[in-house]
Design an enzyme around this catalytic site. Sequence first.
Site, PDB file in Angstrom:
ATOM      1  N   ASP A 176     -23.777 -41.958   4.630  1.00 13.66           N
ATOM      2  CA  ASP A 176     -24.270 -40.638   4.740  1.00 13.66           C
ATOM      3  C   ASP A 176     -25.079 -40.025   3.505  1.00 13.66           C
ATOM      4  O   ASP A 176     -26.202 -39.227   4.015  1.00 13.66           O
ATOM      5  CB  ASP A 176     -22.828 -39.948   4.439  1.00 13.66           C
ATOM      6  CG  ASP A 176     -22.991 -38.305   4.733  1.00 13.66           C
ATOM      7  OD1 ASP A 176     -23.265 -37.909   5.979  1.00 13.66           O
ATOM      8  OD2 ASP A 176     -22.549 -37.681   3.720  1.00 13.66           O
TER       9      ASP A 176
ATOM     10  N   LYS B 238     -28.950 -38.500   4.011  1.00 17.40           N
ATOM     11  CA  LYS B 238     -29.669 -37.231   3.590  1.00 17.40           C
ATOM     12  C   LYS B 238     -30.743 -37.205   2.283  1.00 17.40           C
ATOM     13  O   LYS B 238     -31.543 -36.619   2.247  1.00 17.40           O
ATOM     14  CB  LYS B 238     -28.328 -36.433   2.695  1.00 17.40           C
ATOM     15  CG  LYS B 238     -27.171 -35.940   3.710  1.00 17.40           C
ATOM     16  CD  LYS B 238     -25.861 -35.591   3.069  1.00 17.40           C
ATOM     17  CE  LYS B 238     -24.942 -35.031   4.117  1.00 17.40           C
ATOM     18  NZ  LYS B 238     -23.683 -35.167   3.528  1.00 17.40           N
TER      19      LYS B 238
ATOM     20  N   GLY C  32     -17.807 -29.512  19.884  1.00 18.81           N
ATOM     21  CA  GLY C  32     -16.623 -29.923  19.044  1.00 18.81           C
ATOM     22  C   GLY C  32     -16.521 -28.970  18.039  1.00 18.81           C
ATOM     23  O   GLY C  32     -16.573 -27.777  18.388  1.00 18.81           O
TER      24      GLY C  32
END
Length: 372
Positions: A229, A233, A22
């Site tokens: 998200d 992390k 992608g």
Amino acid sequence: MAHILNLASTTKTFRIAVVGVGLVGGEFIKQLLTFPTPSPFRLVSLSSSKSTVFAPDGLSVSASNWQDELASSGRKPNLQLLLRELASLVKPGQEVVLVDNTSSNDVAALYPQFLEFGVHIITPNKKAFSSELSLYEQILAASLDSGAKFLNEATVGAGLPIISTLKDLVATGDNITKIEGVFSGTMSYIFNEFSTGKEGGPSFSSVVSIAREKGYTEPHPADDLNGADVARKLTILSRFVPSLRSALPSGYQSVNTKSLIPPELEGIDSGDEFIKRLPEFDAHFDKLRADAFKEGKVLRYAGVIDVATGVIKADLEKYPVTHAFATALGGSDNIIMFHTERYGARPLVVQGAGAGAAVTAMGVMSDLLKLV
């Protein structure tokens, strides 16, 4: 010059299989295929969700025609078959590398097997390193056992040197006391626009809507506003801190995470519907901003790893208008501060674009160069 000399003198070749073509994958393939000669890299496989190509001695593709080659292959992707094909290529003087540019759990679950067969893994895919501790332990054990490396710089901060900085601090014996930062490019943009330290400002829903139009958010903004998200992390970084390696047994789900999704909008499946209803909750966010303004502060969605207390959290925090999180950020920047024994008085700061295909692919490419 060191890298150029190193590449020119290396006798090894690197057979590279790319899964995921992608935005990031396409950019990485472009960087790989336009690499200066003599290049030690041979692209042997490309896989999209629909088709795959494989040639053990290298595909005869260029930066301009690889997409046509892949589209016309007629061969369906098969991860188990790819595993066997790559394993058969591993031999002295010939390194084999899987570059996973997907965000797939299925690919991530196979990392231990690829590593066991001596295949290196380079990836911006956060799933394997932020899920259950058991998978992470399997990855570490397989890497240790075979000597194959896994490199995941681009899982945090795209192309920014965040993981490599943390690894260097730990490896050279520094003690990490705290890591804090604005880790999400999406959340960075939203709060840089929404909370500027001045009175008033645009509505929260309008900022989220513009962020979505600019392509900063996921198609469904709730996937950013839930904080997952940032939690992923924080999980990835905490596992590089020796005393915290086992602190999050369920990975990102063990992180204390503040979701910004209004409870009433929790179950909405459509991104469009979510954006339509978000203005109903603007007053709540206006009040948070006004309260921060009265204290001379701004709102920032930040992640914190406090090593001493073991607290790992993703939350909407207030920072003084003079703080770097208020003054230094623009657009969708990331900023990460490492507080350590050596960097006691003033933290070590890494800052810059934390999202985007070109910089993420650069992070992947720089990991590949570390193998040479």
